[in-house]
Write a protein that holds these residues in place. Structure first.
Motif, short mmCIF file in Angstrom:
data_model
loop_
_atom_site.label_atom_id
_atom_site.label_comp_id
_atom_site.label_asym_id
_atom_site.label_seq_id
_atom_site.Cartn_x
_atom_site.Cartn_y
_atom_site.Cartn_z
N GLY A 115 8.13 -4.81 26.76
CA GLY A 115 6.77 -4.67 26.22
C GLY A 115 5.96 -4.94 24.88
N PRO A 116 5.33 -5.00 24.64
CA PRO A 116 4.31 -5.17 23.62
C PRO A 116 4.60 -4.10 22.05
CG PRO A 116 2.32 -4.07 24.81
CD PRO A 116 3.64 -4.31 25.44
N VAL A 117 5.39 -5.16 20.95
CA VAL A 117 5.06 -3.84 19.66
C VAL A 117 4.64 -2.97 19.20
CG1 VAL A 117 6.36 -3.65 17.07
CG2 VAL A 117 7.03 -5.61 18.90
N VAL A 118 4.67 -1.60 19.12
CA VAL A 118 3.34 -0.45 19.10
C VAL A 118 3.36 -0.41 16.82
CG1 VAL A 118 2.31 1.66 19.03
CG2 VAL A 118 3.06 0.25 20.82
N GLU A 119 2.61 -0.35 16.29
CA GLU A 119 2.87 -0.01 14.93
C GLU A 119 2.34 1.51 14.53
OE1 GLU A 119 2.97 -2.89 10.94
OE2 GLU A 119 0.77 -2.36 12.02
N ALA A 120 2.38 2.11 13.57
CA ALA A 120 2.19 3.42 13.55
C ALA A 120 2.84 2.75 11.83
CB ALA A 120 2.83 3.85 13.96
N LYS A 121 1.41 2.76 10.20
CA LYS A 121 1.67 2.40 9.16
C LYS A 121 0.80 3.05 8.23
CE LYS A 121 1.72 -1.85 7.13
NZ LYS A 121 1.64 -3.12 6.42
N ALA A 122 1.45 3.48 7.40
CA ALA A 122 0.36 4.43 6.48
C ALA A 122 0.89 3.55 4.91
CB ALA A 122 1.23 6.35 6.05
N GLU A 123 1.06 4.15 3.84
CA GLU A 123 0.62 4.20 2.97
C GLU A 123 2.54 3.55 2.23
OE1 GLU A 123 -0.21 4.78 -2.01
OE2 GLU A 123 -1.12 5.95 -0.79
N LEU A 124 2.80 2.39 2.60
CA LEU A 124 4.49 2.17 1.86
C LEU A 124 4.46 2.11 0.54
CD1 LEU A 124 4.84 -1.06 4.02
CD2 LEU A 124 5.55 0.83 4.38
N PRO A 125 5.93 2.33 -0.24
CA PRO A 125 6.14 2.60 -1.75
C PRO A 125 5.54 1.75 -2.45
CG PRO A 125 7.87 2.75 0.14
CD PRO A 125 7.08 2.37 0.95
N ALA A 126 4.82 1.81 -3.79
CA ALA A 126 4.07 0.69 -4.52
C ALA A 126 6.34 -0.30 -4.81
CB ALA A 126 3.06 0.99 -5.58
N ARG A 127 4.96 -1.07 -4.96
CA ARG A 127 6.42 -2.36 -5.95
C ARG A 127 5.43 -2.58 -7.31
NH1 ARG A 127 10.98 -1.72 -4.27
NH2 ARG A 127 10.06 -0.22 -4.96
N THR A 128 6.10 -2.23 -8.00
CA THR A 128 4.93 -1.71 -9.34
C THR A 128 6.09 -3.29 -10.28
OG1 THR A 128 4.79 0.54 -9.57
CG2 THR A 128 4.99 -0.88 -11.93
N PRO A 129 5.67 -3.84 -10.65
CA PRO A 129 5.95 -4.69 -11.52
C PRO A 129 6.67 -4.28 -12.30
CG PRO A 129 3.44 -5.30 -11.05
CD PRO A 129 4.09 -4.86 -10.13
N VAL A 130 7.74 -5.05 -13.06
CA VAL A 130 8.98 -4.86 -14.43
C VAL A 130 8.99 -5.95 -14.93
CG1 VAL A 130 10.53 -3.60 -14.82
CG2 VAL A 130 10.12 -3.15 -12.80
#
Length: 794
Positions: free
Chosen positions: A389-404
């Motif tokens: 079947g189709p992929v069901v996605e549930a998404k919230a705020e992912l870890p930030a990739r802070t530039p170094v």
């Protein structure tokens, strides 16, 4: 992390031997603990087809087999294996073959029948420790092909000891990425295409704990054949990675975890009710795990549940009631990202561990979560069939990739290398790092699979790894040899130690962590506000920080007495710890260096030349005066919780208190079961390192005049008080006043004592006259009488 070298070389194949690759990985920070061949050396073993099996006429347990080895003519082999049967494909060692254990196969007669070879078990080939019969090969194994080639036995198993920050290398994809960056070899990382949905069935996903589970993918796959056999190539790769093959569906999820680093979980979809939730555990919630252990889940544990019941401990282990079996035909496939803080420590809390928790608590690539479910779906459809079947996605705020930010000059200074911005940019490209170059500086954005890049030093470490630690030069240190000025008024710490050793003391080193009882006994610290407790003591009897050094010395004395040492001299140099937030706002503690000592037993070593006498207060007092000579010390009566109330004194140097001395308090002598009271002292170590600079004084060539003087004073008048009272009052002719006798008894009134002094008088310019001496003596007598009410003793 264990993996097969042949599997790795399908993703990246540098022109290096196994040993060279092992060394290169170790030098890049991925320490190779073991590099072992999957099979010992042997030759002339081929895939054979059993054509005929007949009982041996002269042996009940032997069979005479006709075997096709690919030579075109059937070969006769006598075999005693219980599982030999017509139609099987098995390994066959031909005549002349060298098997493990230095065993050579020869043409031989077995009970009268000639046997031209040997059908082999896995144990006989050295690829298993035990075997109950012949090694049965798949039916499609090509007859006559070398067994080493067919089973890929010319392979090696790498075992890498990864540090906790390198979770990205808990997969073949991550290791291949590293090898490509280190060697410059081209990589062929798995390219996963989306599997189109052939059915419309879905199941809703709800993220109730978004901080703990910010990303979740789910997919229903129907009409799968859970009994389908796992392909041999997959079994082989799993087993060489230390994972036992179980069933096709389980093996596929494990394989994708090893390949891409993303743990997956499959639920029996027919057992689920309603939407799937990622939530925290409910009060008193229980779960039966796949390991048949029922646990009461704590409130801080992330759970996967449906509308009616818990299904799994998220990222750790699934539940038995929703797990897949060989009868499963419909599954719900999960691929999610769980925050490392939400998983770390939970498995250990319940006394078990899993490959999934090992990865999730270190950090999984949240950018590859979707690819993992697509890859697993692809393999399930290929091996087990079914419709996705189709992929069901549930998404919230992912870890930030802070530039170094990385400064090239800083990296070169730390590493001692002249790299240049262009070389650094090439190293970053090899790691697939996204960066913006600003002059000679770099602004690097960590990829989704790296959780260990947060500060500039992390990037410098990456440069060092890729450059090769063994390639960084290690020149001998250079520096100007210069004799430093040693202040004449300061002596080094080692000299103080040496002086104490010269006087018969031995140095000890004790823990600064002590028993709470010692602080109560020797420092009278019973108030919780005064005690400095350790947050995580290494032992229950080391729970607080010491405020003096007496406890450790008494413990050392007790240990020596138990070993029949009758004369003990000890000293220790160490810090003590006191609360003092006002003077030390940064730490809240004052930590001065102290010197403490203990003397016990005889005043002198046992010998024929001197009588035996126990050490006393004055012996140790003399040691301290010698250590600080030519400075003059003052000793004043002191009340100290660790010391005898009438045999203890504070020590003053130039009017400043620098420590204390005295016998151990009788209560503690009894408590610690000591045969006599030791004499203890403790001093500020900084005072011990100070020394008076010698000052020139003219040496008189004229004779001394020595007179004795005996006076009677009150019992409560101390010698130090008398000496202090004479200062500034006596004639300059008096060079020294020494007490040589104290008498109490007949002829001396009650509550009085007689003190006898020896007075030394001398002048540097002339011989003294009797009249001058008499006048000086009279002045001394007058001072004693007027200041202290003393009388000349008749």
């Amino acid at each position: 992390m264990k993996f097969s070298e042949s599997w790795l070389r399908t993703l990246v194949d540098p022109k290096l031997t196994s040993e060279e690759l092992s060394h290169l990985l170790t030098m890049a920070g991925l320490e190779v603990e073991e590099l072992d061949p999957v099979a010992p050396a042997f030759d002339s073993v081929v895939v054979a087809h059993v054509l005929e099996v007949v009982k041996h006429p002269d042996a009940d347990r032997l069979n005479v087999c006709q075997v096709d080895t690919g030579s075109g003519t059937p070969t006769t082999i006598v075999c005693g294996a219980p599982n030999v049967a017509v139609g099987l494909k098995v390994p066959c060692a031909l005549p002349g073959a060298q098997l493990p254990g230095d065993f050579t196969i020869k043409i031989a007669k077995v009970r009268g029948i000639e046997s031209s070879g040997m059908l082999c078990s896995a144990k006989e080939l050295g690829i298993a420790e035990e075997a109950s019969g012949l090694l049965i090969l798949p039916a499609d194994a090509p007859v006559g092909q070398s067994i080493r080639q067919y089973l890929e036995l010319d392979d090696n198993v790498f075992e890498i000891k990864l540090t906790p920050n390198r979770a990205d290398c808990l997969s073949l994809q991550g290791i291949a990425r590293e090898v490509g960056a280190i060697t410059g070899a081209a990589t062929s990382l798995p390219q996963v295409a989306a599997v189109p949905a052939s059915i419309a069935d879905t199941r809703a996903v709800v993220l109730d704990a978004q901080a703990a589970c910010p990303l979740y993918y789910g997919r229903i796959v129907k009409n799968v054949d859970a009994k389908a056999p796992t392909p041999e190539w997959m079994k082989r790769r799993l087993e060489r990675s230390g994972i036992r093959a179980i069933s096709a569906l389980v093996d596929i999820t494990n394989y994708v975890m090893l390949e891409l680093g993303q743990p997956l979980h499959a639920f029996d979809n027919t057992r689920l009710e309603g939407a799937v939730h990622a939530r925290m555990a409910k009060p008193e919630e229980k779960l039966l795990l796949l390991n048949e252990q029922t646990i009461a889940v704590d409130a801080d544990v992330l759970m996967i549940a449906d509308e009616a019941k818990p299904l799994a401990m998220a990222g750790i282990m699934g539940g038995e009631e929703s797990g897949i079996t060989l009868e499963t035909t419909e599954l719900f496939l999960e691929s999610a990202f769980f925050a490392p803080k939400a998983i770390a420590g939970r498995a250990r809390r319940y006394g078990f561990a899993s490959d999934a928790s090992h990865r999730f608590e270190r950090g999984v690539d949240f950018g590859g979560t979707r690819a993992a479910i697509e890859r697993a779906t692809q393999l399930i459809l290929e091996i087990c069939g079914g419709q996705a079947g189709p992929v069901v996605e549930a998404k919230a705020e992912l870890p930030a990739r802070t530039p170094v930010r990385l400064r090239t000059a800083r990296a070169e200074k730390v590493l001692g290398l002249a790299l240049g911005a262009e070389r650094i940019a090439g190293l970053f490209k090899g790691l697939a790092l996204s960066f913006v170059q600003q002059g000679d500086d770099f602004l690097v954005t960590p990829p989704s699979w790296r959780f260990d890049m947060e500060i500039e030093e992390d990037l410098i470490e990456e440069i060092a790894r890729l450059y090769g630690y063994d390639n960084i030069p290690s020149p001998a240190p250079r520096g100007r040899m210069e004799m430093m000025v040693q202040p004449e008024a300061q002596r080094p710490a080692y000299r103080v130690r040496q002086m104490l050793a010269d006087r018969g003391y031995q140095e000890v080193v004790n823990y600064a962590f002590v028993e709470e009882a010692w602080e109560a006994d020797f420092a009278a610290r019973t108030d919780e506000a005064d005690l400095i407790r350790l947050a995580n003591p290494i032992a229950s009897q080391m729970a607080v920080m010491r405020s003096n050094l007496f406890g450790g010395l008494i413990s050392n004395l007790v240990t020596n007495l138990k070993r029949k040492q009758s004369r003990v001299r000890l000293f220790e140099v160490g810090r003590t710890f006191h609360r003092d937030a006002a003077a030390h706002p940064a730490t809240g503690f004052h930590q001065p260096w102290k010197l403490a000592g203990l003397a016990f037993g005889g005043a002198l070593p046992e010998g024929w030349g001197a009588g035996s006498r126990k050490v006393d207060f004055y012996d140790v007092k003399g040691d301290l005066e010698a250590l600080l000579a030519p400075a003059a010390l003052r000793f004043e009566k002191l009340a100290h919780p660790a010391l005898h109330p009438g045999r203890a004194a504070r020590i003053l140097l130039d009017g400043q208190e620098i420590g204390c001395i005295g016998e151990l308090h009788p209560e503690w002598v009894q408590k610690y079961d000591l045969p006599q009271a030791p004499v203890l002292f403790e001093l500020d170590f900084s005072a011990m390192k100070s020394v008076r600079v010698p000052a020139y004084a003219e040496v008189s060539k004229f004779p001394q005049v020595v007179r004795d003087l005996a006076i009677v004073v009150d019992q409560n008048v101390s010698l130090q008080t008398l000496i202090d009272g004479l200062k500034g009052q006596i004639s300059g002719l008096v060079q020294d006043i020494q007490l040589f006798d104290v008498y109490v008894g007949k002829g001396v009134p009650e509550n009085k004592k007689s003190l006898a002094f020896r007075i030394v008088m001398q002048d540097t310019q002339r011989t003294l006259q009797d009249s001058e001496v008499d006048a000086a003596m009279q002045q001394l007598v007058s001072c004693f009488e007027q200041a202290f009410g003393a009388q000349l003793r008749a």
